[in-house]
Design an enzyme around this catalytic site. Sequence first.
Site, short mmCIF file in Angstrom:
data_model
loop_
_atom_site.label_atom_id
_atom_site.label_comp_id
_atom_site.label_asym_id
_atom_site.label_seq_id
_atom_site.Cartn_x
_atom_site.Cartn_y
_atom_site.Cartn_z
N ASP A 105 0.85 -1.20 0.00
CA ASP A 105 0.00 0.00 0.00
C ASP A 105 0.89 1.26 0.00
OD1 ASP A 105 -0.78 0.57 3.54
OD2 ASP A 105 0.97 -0.41 2.62
N HIS A 132 9.74 0.09 8.96
CA HIS A 132 8.80 -1.02 9.00
C HIS A 132 8.95 -1.93 7.76
CE1 HIS A 132 6.97 0.72 12.52
NE2 HIS A 132 6.58 1.81 11.88
O1 RIB Z 1 2.49 -0.21 10.87
C1 RIB Z 1 3.35 0.04 9.79
C2 RIB Z 1 2.73 -0.41 8.51
O2 RIB Z 1 1.54 0.32 8.22
C3 RIB Z 1 3.66 -0.17 7.30
O3 RIB Z 1 3.42 -1.16 6.35
C4 RIB Z 1 3.19 1.16 6.79
O4 RIB Z 1 3.47 1.31 5.40
C5 RIB Z 1 1.71 1.07 7.01
O5 RIB Z 1 1.16 0.35 5.93
CA CA Z 2 2.86 -0.52 4.06
#
Ligand code: RIB
Ligand code: CA
Length: 323
Positions: A24, A255
């Site tokens: 996303d 992340h």
């Molecule tokens: O919590 C972090 C996640 O949520 C990552 O994938 C960030 O891109 C959002 O999608």
């Molecule tokens: Ca993400």
Amino acid sequence: MDGLLFYEKSKEANLAQPVLVDTDPGIDDAMAILLALRSPELEVRALTTVHGNADVLQTARNARQILELAERSDIPVAMGAAQPLVRPFAGVVDYVHGANGLGNVSLPAPKMPLVNMPAACFIVEQVMAAPGELTILTLGPLTNLALALHLKPEIAHLVRGVVLMGGAAFCEGNVSPVAEANIYHDPEAARMVFEAPWPLTMVGLDVTKKVVMDKPYLAELQQAGNRFTQFIASIIPCYIAYHNARYQLDGFHVHDPSAVAYLIRPELFRTQEYYVQVETQGSCQGYTVVDRLGLYGQKPNVKVCVDVDAEGVLTLYKQRLTC
Ligand code: RIB
Ligand code: CA
């Protein structure tokens, strides 16, 4: 064959691991996709896009723009779910990723077309075309993967594995006291994914919040002066501003790129197998309940990343993006 053994084997045989990335984009998704594209250990077979950091039309646009920046418009992109399985779309996470999901940086409109089928069907098609070969890496809410499972449950026995960025095993959440965003935004889908009989690895906040790109690191990244590091430098200011306001960080948590680092060098992570159940109701929606003591009497269903060599991940990222 588990990730480390496959990694050793593929290193010996110099085989790249085929990967489908469900994403996303999203600032950290963009950074993750670039790491995957610049790592010979991985063969990015396809991207599928989903609602999450932005609406699905925007994430499908962003995914193609990232591929075109990397001159990889040969990689197919299928657009997926516009909203969670049983809830409305939660809305653009503009205060983290900007209104367009890429830090409000506008890139040329994508030229490459979308695949002419929904992401869930495309995931099934890709898995069935390469039984036992494909790793599915998810970087967003799990709606597409849950829909693919619903379409063809046997894919759970035909993937090499699923690696997801998401969840919080023994640490606080980032969208509620207990829930991480990707799980929170579609807990019903996440429950389906966690209950399916495939090899599942959870790269959650327990490890991703330990990997921090700070200003000195980002300055070294930017010194490389290539189009990738310049793009990254352009999209991260609002991401840093959010982390500064929320966590008093002069940088940000890494992340999605950490989930890619797991695929490339799983030995940088310590994992433990647990039975994990996803809560779908009430104030604990999206809570990944980790049964540490086996009190539910269920067999472990997830390999949970419980620790990480954060410096190793940062070194890997810099090496791949600046070489
Ligand atoms: O919590 C972090 C996640 O949520 C990552 O994938 C960030 O891109 C959002 O999608
Ligand atoms: Ca993400």
